[in-house]
Design a protein around this motif. Structure first.
Motif, mmCIF file in Angstrom:
data_model
loop_
_atom_site.group_PDB
_atom_site.id
_atom_site.type_symbol
_atom_site.label_atom_id
_atom_site.label_comp_id
_atom_site.label_asym_id
_atom_site.label_seq_id
_atom_site.Cartn_x
_atom_site.Cartn_y
_atom_site.Cartn_z
ATOM 1 N N MET A 5 5.227 5.643 11.745
ATOM 2 C CA MET A 5 3.862 5.695 12.262
ATOM 3 C C MET A 5 2.949 6.533 11.374
ATOM 4 O O MET A 5 1.730 6.429 11.453
ATOM 5 N N ALA A 6 3.549 7.351 10.535
ATOM 6 C CA ALA A 6 2.735 8.137 9.609
ATOM 7 C C ALA A 6 1.991 7.222 8.644
ATOM 8 O O ALA A 6 0.827 7.481 8.290
ATOM 9 N N VAL A 7 2.650 6.133 8.226
ATOM 10 C CA VAL A 7 1.988 5.183 7.328
ATOM 11 C C VAL A 7 0.841 4.487 8.055
ATOM 12 O O VAL A 7 -0.240 4.284 7.492
ATOM 13 N N HIS B 154 -9.269 -5.344 2.104
ATOM 14 C CA HIS B 154 -8.639 -5.934 0.915
ATOM 15 C C HIS B 154 -9.079 -5.247 -0.376
ATOM 16 O O HIS B 154 -8.410 -5.397 -1.410
ATOM 17 N N ALA B 155 -10.187 -4.514 -0.317
ATOM 18 C CA ALA B 155 -10.680 -3.820 -1.514
ATOM 19 C C ALA B 155 -10.077 -2.428 -1.685
ATOM 20 O O ALA B 155 -10.297 -1.783 -2.719
ATOM 21 N N ILE B 156 -9.319 -1.949 -0.709
ATOM 22 C CA ILE B 156 -8.717 -0.617 -0.824
ATOM 23 C C ILE B 156 -7.748 -0.600 -2.008
ATOM 24 O O ILE B 156 -6.866 -1.458 -2.116
ATOM 25 N N ASP B 157 -7.926 0.349 -2.882
ATOM 26 C CA ASP B 157 -7.130 0.405 -4.113
ATOM 27 C C ASP B 157 -5.680 0.792 -3.802
ATOM 28 O O ASP B 157 -5.420 1.796 -3.126
ATOM 29 N N LEU B 158 -4.756 0.005 -4.297
ATOM 30 C CA LEU B 158 -3.342 0.213 -3.982
ATOM 31 C C LEU B 158 -2.723 1.332 -4.810
ATOM 32 O O LEU B 158 -1.806 2.019 -4.336
ATOM 33 N N ASP B 159 -3.199 1.516 -6.018
ATOM 34 C CA ASP B 159 -2.598 2.523 -6.900
ATOM 35 C C ASP B 159 -3.059 3.931 -6.553
ATOM 36 O O ASP B 159 -2.245 4.837 -6.343
ATOM 37 N N SER B 160 -4.366 4.129 -6.480
ATOM 38 C CA SER B 160 -4.879 5.481 -6.255
ATOM 39 C C SER B 160 -4.516 6.012 -4.872
ATOM 40 O O SER B 160 -4.425 7.225 -4.664
ATOM 41 N N LEU C 92 -0.421 3.238 -1.936
ATOM 42 C CA LEU C 92 0.085 2.194 -1.041
ATOM 43 C C LEU C 92 1.089 1.279 -1.734
ATOM 44 O O LEU C 92 1.938 0.667 -1.074
ATOM 45 N N ASN C 93 0.999 1.174 -3.052
ATOM 46 C CA ASN C 93 1.990 0.372 -3.772
ATOM 47 C C ASN C 93 3.405 0.874 -3.535
ATOM 48 O O ASN C 93 4.364 0.097 -3.549
ATOM 49 N N ASP C 94 3.537 2.188 -3.330
ATOM 50 C CA ASP C 94 4.856 2.773 -3.087
ATOM 51 C C ASP C 94 5.206 2.813 -1.599
ATOM 52 O O ASP C 94 6.385 2.819 -1.238
ATOM 53 N N ALA C 95 4.183 2.834 -0.740
ATOM 54 C CA ALA C 95 4.425 3.001 0.698
ATOM 55 C C ALA C 95 4.675 1.686 1.420
ATOM 56 O O ALA C 95 5.311 1.671 2.481
ATOM 57 N N LEU C 96 4.184 0.573 0.865
ATOM 58 C CA LEU C 96 4.273 -0.717 1.547
ATOM 59 C C LEU C 96 5.064 -1.712 0.712
ATOM 60 O O LEU C 96 5.093 -1.632 -0.510
ATOM 61 N N HIS C 97 5.684 -2.668 1.391
ATOM 62 C CA HIS C 97 6.404 -3.723 0.684
ATOM 63 C C HIS C 97 5.451 -4.868 0.362
ATOM 64 O O HIS C 97 4.432 -5.061 1.039
#
Length: 402
Positions: free
Chosen positions: A1-3, A74-80, A83-88
């Motif tokens: 739930m933290a994510v 959809h515009a939220i940056d995944l790298d900064s 989220l690239n590491d937190a989500l599959h």
């Protein structure tokens, strides 16, 4: 739930309506998982959103608001954001195959589901830039106030993938709540949704791309309904609601029929009646219990117990229609399958044979008589399960010139 709490905070900062998250619980708090967030006023029940007089003005602009909110998500940056590491990440083909495999595990052959899976894999959208996908953005997961959208809820299945998935899911027929003529959640038009998205994102929306995900939405929820039935059969949830939702799979399947193989539905089951000598007949006994639930039990009960009593009465409606139409529907289905497959086997084995042929490719999706068989079988089933469902009415009223 933290994510989930983190996603809600990121979305709020990106301009997506939602509550402020004050804190996420930590292991040392000793309270389990969770977070504390701001209270937001609004309506979340989809059917009420679509009919409330207080929300007339909000509904007028809600589809555009949804488009803008999705573009911001959809515009939220995944790298900064990390989220690239937190989500599959899941691509369209993988989503279809995962859902198809889940359905196969229920051991309940529904050839229209297999046909739709084949259709989806044959019509995969072009690859694009992956984005944060909410995953469950629909009417029923939004808070709506008289002034408009107040919050986007339920982020627990967010992932990285094709952003058009969110638009297609919002347009899936199951979430229109009695207003099939308004494809966006039962409150708006494709044009308004796409206009809001394009104005915010600066990118054009391809309607065919969204339609793929709309088909997927009905496919996914048809499997989800069977999953509810599986939970009833095997536990842990043996509620009357789970069993009833299992019968809603045919609603989603008829939506798939209307989307991918529209056409006239011939050979539908008509009322036959039971003139047996027993007094009272079985159908009369079922009817008496149903009317008792509706006239005496439901009015006397509040909350969830009253809701489940209504579900039980609706289930007895299905039982009555099954008794009246079921044998004839199965006879017609078996005859079509014998002609289609060229073998004389019991109905259950014929269904499995067709499903397996669609799965392994030994039966072509354009095989003679296949589409007509699927269309008629699904329509006959939904006539038993929910004859007033808009998709059923649309299938029976198909007009090739419309």
């Amino acid at each position: 739930m933290a994510v989930e709490a983190r996603l809600m905070g990121l979305a709020r900062r990106a301009g997506v309506p939602g509550p402020e998250v004050h804190m996420a619980l930590r292991p040392e708090d000793g309270l389990g998982e969770g977070f504390v967030m701001e209270w937001v006023e609004g309506e979340s029940i989809g059917s009420r959103i679509n009919r409330s007089d207080e929300l007339v003005a909000a509904r007028a602009g809600l589809a555009r608001e949804c488009g803008r909110a999705l573009a911001r998500i959809h515009a939220i940056d995944l790298d900064s954001t990390g989220l690239n590491d937190a989500l599959h990440e899941v691509d369209p083909a993988e989503e279809v195959r995962q859902t198809w495999e889940r359905y196969k595990g229920f051991h309940s052959p529904q050839p229209m589901i297999d046909f739709t899976a084949r259709w989806l894999l044959d019509h995969l959208p072009p690859e694009g830039e992956p984005a944060l996908v909410h995953g469950d953005f629909r009417n029923g997961n939004l808070l709506v106030a008289p002034t408009g959208m107040a919050a986007v809820l339920d982020w627990e299945i967010a992932h990285i993938g094709d952003p058009m998935r969110d638009l297609g899911w919002l347009c899936t027929a199951s979430w229109r709540f009695g207003h099939p003529e308004k494809p966006v959640g039962g409150f708006g038009s494709y044009e308004d949704l796409f206009a809001g998205y394009e104005a915010e994102s600066g990118r054009a929306v391809d309607p065919a791309h969204v339609r793929f995900w709309e088909v997927f939405g009905s496919f996914w929820w048809s499997v989800g309904c069977l999953g509810m039935a599986d939970q009833y059969r095997s536990g842990p949830d043996r509620s009357v609601e789970r069993a009833a939702i299992g019968r809603r799979s045919s609603e989603c399947q008829v939506d798939c029929v209307n989307l991918v193989i529209p056409g006239p539905a011939a050979g539908v089951v008509r009322a036959g009646g039971d003139d047996g000598p027993d007094l009272p007949r079985v159908d009369e006994l079922v009817g008496s219990v149903r009317e008792f639930l509706r006239s005496e039990v439901v009015p006397a009960m509040d909350g969830r117990a009253g809701f489940l009593a209504r579900v039980a009465a609706n289930s007895l409606d299905i039982v009555g229609r099954e008794m009246e139409h079921g044998a004839e529907a199965r006879r017609l289905e078996a005859n079509r399958l014998r002609n289609l497959l060229g073998v004389d086997l019991p109905l259950g084995e014929l269904r499995l044979l067709l499903a397996e042929g669609l799965r392994d490719g030994t039966i072509a999706v354009d095989a003679d008589g296949l589409v007509e068989h699927l269309r008629q079988t699904v329509v006959n089933q939904v006539l038993i399960d929910q004859p007033t469902y808009p998709g059923c009415i649309a299938a029976l009223g198909f007009d090739a010139d419309s």
